[in-house]
Design a protein around this motif. Structure first.
Motif, PDB file in Angstrom:
ATOM      1  N   GLY A   1      10.072 -49.191 -20.805  1.00  0.00           N
ATOM      2  CA  GLY A   1      10.639 -48.699 -22.229  1.00  0.00           C
ATOM      3  C   GLY A   1       9.811 -49.202 -23.325  1.00  0.00           C
ATOM      4  N   HIS A   2       8.661 -50.043 -23.213  1.00  0.00           N
ATOM      5  CA  HIS A   2       8.102 -50.715 -24.302  1.00  0.00           C
ATOM      6  C   HIS A   2       7.420 -49.201 -24.920  1.00  0.00           C
ATOM      7  N   ALA A   3       7.310 -49.312 -26.232  1.00  0.00           N
ATOM      8  CA  ALA A   3       6.852 -48.244 -27.284  1.00  0.00           C
ATOM      9  C   ALA A   3       5.521 -47.755 -26.784  1.00  0.00           C
ATOM     10  N   ASP A   4       4.528 -48.654 -26.627  1.00  0.00           N
ATOM     11  CA  ASP A   4       3.201 -48.277 -26.065  1.00  0.00           C
ATOM     12  C   ASP A   4       3.088 -47.227 -24.850  1.00  0.00           C
ATOM     13  N   HIS A   5       3.996 -47.282 -24.267  1.00  0.00           N
ATOM     14  CA  HIS A   5       4.157 -46.325 -23.086  1.00  0.00           C
ATOM     15  C   HIS A   5       5.176 -45.107 -23.179  1.00  0.00           C
ATOM     16  N   THR A   6       6.043 -45.074 -24.291  1.00  0.00           N
ATOM     17  CA  THR A   6       6.907 -44.111 -24.443  1.00  0.00           C
ATOM     18  C   THR A   6       6.629 -43.543 -25.635  1.00  0.00           C
ATOM     19  N   CYS A   7       5.712 -43.918 -26.533  1.00  0.00           N
ATOM     20  CA  CYS A   7       5.547 -43.180 -27.987  1.00  0.00           C
ATOM     21  C   CYS A   7       5.267 -41.681 -27.928  1.00  0.00           C
ATOM     22  N   GLY A   8       4.778 -40.983 -26.755  1.00  0.00           N
ATOM     23  CA  GLY A   8       4.539 -39.569 -26.872  1.00  0.00           C
ATOM     24  C   GLY A   8       5.701 -38.695 -26.221  1.00  0.00           C
ATOM     25  N   ASN A   9       6.742 -39.377 -25.735  1.00  0.00           N
ATOM     26  CA  ASN A   9       7.958 -38.798 -25.083  1.00  0.00           C
ATOM     27  C   ASN A   9       8.502 -37.768 -25.994  1.00  0.00           C
ATOM     28  N   ASP A  10       8.736 -37.879 -27.388  1.00  0.00           N
ATOM     29  CA  ASP A  10       9.482 -36.629 -27.944  1.00  0.00           C
ATOM     30  C   ASP A  10       8.646 -35.599 -28.271  1.00  0.00           C
ATOM     31  N   VAL A  11       7.545 -35.663 -28.687  1.00  0.00           N
ATOM     32  CA  VAL A  11       6.530 -34.647 -28.920  1.00  0.00           C
ATOM     33  C   VAL A  11       6.285 -33.674 -27.631  1.00  0.00           C
ATOM     34  N   LEU A  12       6.043 -34.371 -26.617  1.00  0.00           N
ATOM     35  CA  LEU A  12       6.013 -33.562 -25.244  1.00  0.00           C
ATOM     36  C   LEU A  12       7.137 -33.131 -24.818  1.00  0.00           C
ATOM     37  N   ARG A  13       8.292 -33.696 -24.801  1.00  0.00           N
ATOM     38  CA  ARG A  13       9.544 -32.945 -24.595  1.00  0.00           C
ATOM     39  C   ARG A  13       9.862 -31.838 -25.365  1.00  0.00           C
ATOM     40  N   GLN A  14       9.474 -31.933 -26.701  1.00  0.00           N
ATOM     41  CA  GLN A  14       9.782 -30.714 -27.551  1.00  0.00           C
ATOM     42  C   GLN A  14       8.942 -29.515 -27.188  1.00  0.00           C
ATOM     43  N   ALA A  15       7.543 -29.866 -26.865  1.00  0.00           N
ATOM     44  CA  ALA A  15       6.555 -28.727 -26.579  1.00  0.00           C
ATOM     45  C   ALA A  15       6.616 -28.179 -25.425  1.00  0.00           C
ATOM     46  N   THR A  16       7.178 -28.947 -24.313  1.00  0.00           N
ATOM     47  CA  THR A  16       7.220 -28.348 -22.912  1.00  0.00           C
ATOM     48  C   THR A  16       8.659 -28.020 -22.382  1.00  0.00           C
ATOM     49  N   GLY A  17       9.779 -28.817 -22.735  1.00  0.00           N
ATOM     50  CA  GLY A  17      10.900 -28.682 -22.432  1.00  0.00           C
ATOM     51  C   GLY A  17      11.147 -29.597 -21.147  1.00  0.00           C
ATOM     52  N   ALA A  18      10.097 -30.516 -20.856  1.00  0.00           N
ATOM     53  CA  ALA A  18      10.497 -31.309 -19.880  1.00  0.00           C
ATOM     54  C   ALA A  18      11.462 -32.318 -20.148  1.00  0.00           C
ATOM     55  N   LYS A  19      12.113 -33.088 -19.010  1.00  0.00           N
ATOM     56  CA  LYS A  19      12.950 -33.925 -19.085  1.00  0.00           C
ATOM     57  C   LYS A  19      12.321 -35.297 -19.068  1.00  0.00           C
ATOM     58  N   VAL A  20      12.944 -36.241 -20.101  1.00  0.00           N
ATOM     59  CA  VAL A  20      12.336 -37.696 -20.028  1.00  0.00           C
ATOM     60  C   VAL A  20      13.414 -38.466 -19.159  1.00  0.00           C
ATOM     61  N   VAL A  21      12.550 -39.267 -18.146  1.00  0.00           N
ATOM     62  CA  VAL A  21      13.371 -40.110 -17.154  1.00  0.00           C
ATOM     63  C   VAL A  21      12.780 -41.393 -17.388  1.00  0.00           C
ATOM     64  N   MET A  22      13.880 -42.290 -17.474  1.00  0.00           N
ATOM     65  CA  MET A  22      13.634 -43.875 -17.579  1.00  0.00           C
ATOM     66  C   MET A  22      14.936 -44.548 -16.991  1.00  0.00           C
ATOM     67  N   HIS A  23      14.617 -45.867 -16.305  1.00  0.00           N
ATOM     68  CA  HIS A  23      15.863 -46.621 -15.786  1.00  0.00           C
ATOM     69  C   HIS A  23      16.555 -46.743 -16.692  1.00  0.00           C
ATOM     70  N   ALA A  24      18.077 -46.791 -16.313  1.00  0.00           N
ATOM     71  CA  ALA A  24      19.159 -46.896 -17.193  1.00  0.00           C
ATOM     72  C   ALA A  24      18.913 -48.368 -18.109  1.00  0.00           C
ATOM     73  N   LEU A  25      18.693 -49.512 -17.601  1.00  0.00           N
ATOM     74  CA  LEU A  25      18.526 -50.458 -18.028  1.00  0.00           C
ATOM     75  C   LEU A  25      17.703 -50.685 -19.249  1.00  0.00           C
ATOM     76  N   ASP A  26      16.387 -50.033 -19.053  1.00  0.00           N
ATOM     77  CA  ASP A  26      15.462 -49.941 -20.191  1.00  0.00           C
ATOM     78  C   ASP A  26      15.849 -49.038 -21.388  1.00  0.00           C
ATOM     79  N   ASP A  27      16.488 -47.773 -20.879  1.00  0.00           N
ATOM     80  CA  ASP A  27      16.780 -46.726 -22.075  1.00  0.00           C
ATOM     81  C   ASP A  27      17.936 -47.639 -22.796  1.00  0.00           C
ATOM     82  N   GLU A  28      18.499 -48.328 -22.208  1.00  0.00           N
ATOM     83  CA  GLU A  28      19.717 -48.846 -23.096  1.00  0.00           C
ATOM     84  C   GLU A  28      19.031 -50.107 -23.952  1.00  0.00           C
ATOM     85  N   LEU A  29      18.227 -50.882 -23.391  1.00  0.00           N
ATOM     86  CA  LEU A  29      17.724 -51.895 -24.332  1.00  0.00           C
ATOM     87  C   LEU A  29      16.894 -51.486 -25.286  1.00  0.00           C
ATOM     88  N   PHE A  30      15.951 -50.505 -24.931  1.00  0.00           N
ATOM     89  CA  PHE A  30      15.138 -49.723 -25.967  1.00  0.00           C
ATOM     90  C   PHE A  30      15.544 -48.846 -26.975  1.00  0.00           C
TER      91      PHE A  30
END
Length: 217
Positions: free
Chosen positions: A57-86
């Motif tokens: 979940g570190h931001a240097d690995h996730t910072c492009g998630n939202d732009v790409l999700r909006q542009a493609t409709g792909a679903k973002v996937v992450m382990h539950a512990l990191d999604d909660e923490l970050f």
């Protein structure tokens, strides 16, 4: 299966496009910036993007998630512990202080051993805590995408909140060293002498394995 390895963002995180060459369905692992270039790559390769997968979940690995999700409709996937923490306010504030866009919550929260399919390919999540509580390696047809759990000749930092060197070493010993030695290792950064490796090579040469885990054998 085809794998495209490309460094993105100002921290030069290795992002991976992995796709089924027959169906042209694919995933992006750790889209950490340069979103326009990644979208161009998807168009050039004629890929239907199914998932945006984060190794942690570190931001240097996730910072492009939202732009790409909006542009493609792909679903973002992450382990539950990191999604909660970050998603916690202090984690989002830290990301923004470091100059990153703090990603919104994942669409799919996974656990150890969960699988997803795209085209005729199946990916399996291997929970490898240590760098972060929810860090995962992603296994696809003999290829292991290790994020910041394992680099070529090194491992990820364990001096950040939620990190633990003993947990990381246990992850290496119980989750990675047991894989076939020919398993290809695709790391999250280009910190070694080659941009990829194998499990067997890392067992023989990585000091975090040879000095910490094998010294008493």
């Amino acid at each position: 299966m085809r794998i495209v390895q490309t460094p993105v963002g100002h921290m030069e995180v290795f992002c991976y496009l992995v796709y089924d060459e027959q169906t042209r369905e694919g995933i992006l692992i750790d889209p950490a910036g340069d979103e326009g270039r990644l979208l161009d790559l998807l168009r050039e390769e004629e890929i239907t993007l199914r998932y945006i997968v984060n190794t942690h979940g570190h931001a240097d690995h996730t910072c492009g998630n939202d732009v790409l999700r909006q542009a493609t409709g792909a679903k973002v996937v992450m382990h539950a512990l990191d999604d909660e923490l970050f998603q916690r306010p202090e984690s989002r504030q830290w990301a923004e202080m470091m100059g990153f866009c703090a990603a919104m919550p994942a669409d799919i929260r996974i656990q150890d051993g969960d699988e997803l399919t795209f085209g005729d390919l199946t990916l399996r999540f291997i929970h490898t805590p240590g760098h972060t509580p929810g860090a995962c390696c992603i296994l696809i047809d003999g290829n292991l995408f290790t994020g910041d759990t394992l680099f070529v000749g090194a491992v990820g930092r364990t001096d950040l909140p939620g990190a633990s060197l003993p947990e990381l070493l246990e992850s290496l010993q119980t989750k990675i060293m047991s894989l076939p030695p020919e398993t290809v290792v695709w790391p999250g950064h280009d910190y070694g002498d080659t941009p990829s490796s194998t499990v067997g090579r890392e067992i023989e040469t990585n000091p975090y394995i040879t000095d910490f885990l094998l010294e008493d054998e």
